[in-house]
Design an enzyme around this catalytic site. Structure first.
Site, PDB file in Angstrom:
ATOM      1  N   GLU A 115      -4.497   7.303  -5.316  1.00  0.00           N
ATOM      2  CA  GLU A 115      -4.674   6.547  -6.557  1.00  0.00           C
ATOM      3  C   GLU A 115      -5.970   6.937  -7.249  1.00  0.00           C
ATOM      4  O   GLU A 115      -7.035   6.883  -6.626  1.00  0.00           O
ATOM      5  CB  GLU A 115      -4.639   5.040  -6.263  1.00  0.00           C
ATOM      6  CG  GLU A 115      -3.282   4.568  -5.768  1.00  0.00           C
ATOM      7  CD  GLU A 115      -3.178   3.057  -5.630  1.00  0.00           C
ATOM      8  OE1 GLU A 115      -4.188   2.356  -5.846  1.00  0.00           O
ATOM      9  OE2 GLU A 115      -2.085   2.579  -5.311  1.00  0.00           O
TER      10      GLU A 115
ATOM     11  N   HIS B 245      -0.775  -0.044  -9.915  1.00  0.00           N
ATOM     12  CA  HIS B 245      -1.385  -0.960  -8.953  1.00  0.00           C
ATOM     13  C   HIS B 245      -1.966  -2.180  -9.668  1.00  0.00           C
ATOM     14  O   HIS B 245      -3.117  -2.580  -9.433  1.00  0.00           O
ATOM     15  CB  HIS B 245      -2.451  -0.259  -8.120  1.00  0.00           C
ATOM     16  CG  HIS B 245      -2.623  -0.877  -6.760  1.00  0.00           C
ATOM     17  ND1 HIS B 245      -3.011  -0.161  -5.654  1.00  0.00           N
ATOM     18  CD2 HIS B 245      -2.444  -2.155  -6.327  1.00  0.00           C
ATOM     19  CE1 HIS B 245      -3.080  -0.966  -4.605  1.00  0.00           C
ATOM     20  NE2 HIS B 245      -2.739  -2.185  -4.996  1.00  0.00           N
TER      21      HIS B 245
ATOM     22  N   ARG C 188       0.843  -1.192   0.000  1.00  0.00           N
ATOM     23  CA  ARG C 188       0.000   0.000   0.000  1.00  0.00           C
ATOM     24  C   ARG C 188       0.881   1.246   0.000  1.00  0.00           C
ATOM     25  O   ARG C 188       1.902   1.301   0.673  1.00  0.00           O
ATOM     26  CB  ARG C 188      -0.938   0.013   1.213  1.00  0.00           C
ATOM     27  CG  ARG C 188      -2.078  -1.006   1.105  1.00  0.00           C
ATOM     28  CD  ARG C 188      -2.983  -0.678  -0.063  1.00  0.00           C
ATOM     29  NE  ARG C 188      -4.107  -1.602  -0.217  1.00  0.00           N
ATOM     30  CZ  ARG C 188      -4.097  -2.662  -1.013  1.00  0.00           C
ATOM     31  NH1 ARG C 188      -3.008  -2.970  -1.698  1.00  0.00           N
ATOM     32  NH2 ARG C 188      -5.159  -3.428  -1.127  1.00  0.00           N
TER      33      ARG C 188
END
Length: 324
Positions: free
Chosen positions: A258, A277, A229
């Site tokens: 994000e 991601h 993360r």
């Protein structure tokens, strides 16, 4: 039934439909207000979370909501306390994407070790640095893992297969496989590793775990890889460390925000590799995460209850009892 993101892979949607659940989708990274509006309009009983912030407004939007399932393992975008107060279990797809994320972490590590991005840029710009270039060996590289859950364990297996030595810092793991060593002090792991790869969850303890001070503990020719993360790393401190040569480079698959801002100072750095991601986005992982999330929803709505091993907010039952 609402899914925050694009269509589910594998047999997940068919399984939901077979149990009388119609799947509705909202756009990826929709705002909490938009998600809440949909949840209220549809009066959803189940929610599968792929992207977007799931705050109390979303969770309380439908009084019929009984279960939230994460399409993955990280639940930092879900208000666990609000769900607990309303007696709603939040369930993770534990281990479903472990191999995929592990492969991504290894890919970033090798790309950094082998200078793939700068060499690619050099050749495409007309240079041919073959005569002067001396690379680094993968075999013999020391990989330091921060966190040793399902993903960290897969990374260790792959790394050892490539001839890396592997050391782990994880105060919550007692058993390590043969050939994997333990560091009881994070600073010692940082100081001795050629690559530091992050595989811990985002909690109050791990937020900005890798900060300016800890980056200075790393070797100047070491790399940081983050497929966990984004907020585990202090991004401003990382930018400074990459600019001034405190560490050699970084590979990032996750970010504090994000999608990240288009003017992020990270983008100007030549010694960084970034991906959006997508570590857990391989076909097998997408199928496993979707099907696991669907099974979690079906189990609760069919009256069989949640898989307690997968519950991210284990206090939800106590909170529900206290509210009655």
């Amino acid at each position: 039934m609402l899914i925050t993101g694009s269509a589910l892979a594998g047999e997940a949607a068919a399984n939901l439909e077979a149990h009388g659940l119609q799947a509705h989708y909202c756009k990826p990274y929709a705002s909490p207000e938009d998600i809440a509006r949909l949840a209220s309009d549809l009066q959803i009983e189940g929610l599968i979370v792929r992207q977007g912030q799931i705050d109390e407004t979303v969770i309380a939007a439908s009084p019929r909501l009984k279960v939230i399932a994460k399409h993955g393992t990280g639940v930092n975008n879900i208000d666990l306390e609000a769900a607990a107060r309303l007696g709603i279990p939040v369930l993770r797809a534990l281990g479903a994407n472990a191999r995929s994320v592990a492969e991504h972490a290894i890919a970033l590590s090798i790309a950094l070790l082998k200078d793939l991005v700068p060499l690619d840029r050099a050749v495409k710009s007309g240079d041919w640095p073959k005569a002067s270039y001396v690379g680094r060996d993968v075999a013999g590289t020391k990989l330091g893992l921060v966190g040793f859950g399902a993903i960290g364990q897969e990374v260790a297996t792959l790394a050892r297969g490539l001839g890396m030595s592997v050391s782990v810092f994880d105060p919550y793991t007692t058993d390590l496989p043969q050939g994997v060593s333990r560091e009881t002090d994070l600073d010692d792991l940082l100081a001795t590793s050629d690559i530091v790869s992050l595989h811990c969850p985002l909690t109050t303890e791990t937020r900005h775990l890798i900060n300016a001070e800890r980056l200075t503990r790393m070797k100047r020719d070491a790399f940081l890889v983050n497929t966990a993360r984004g907020e585990i790393v202090d991004e401003a401190a990382l930018v400074a460390a990459l600019r001034n040569g405190t560490i050699a480079g970084a590979g990032l698959d996750s970010f504090a925000e994000e999608p990240p801002p288009k003017d992020s100072p990270l983008w100007s750095l030549p010694n960084i590799i970034v991906t959006p991601h997508t570590g857990g986005a391989a076909k097998g992982a997408m199928r496993a995460m979707a099907e696991t999330a669907a099974r979690h929803v079906i189990s609760v709505l069919d009256g069989d209850g949640p898989d307690l091993r997968s519950v991210a907010n284990p206090t939800f039952q106590d909170a529900a009892s206290a509210a009655r």
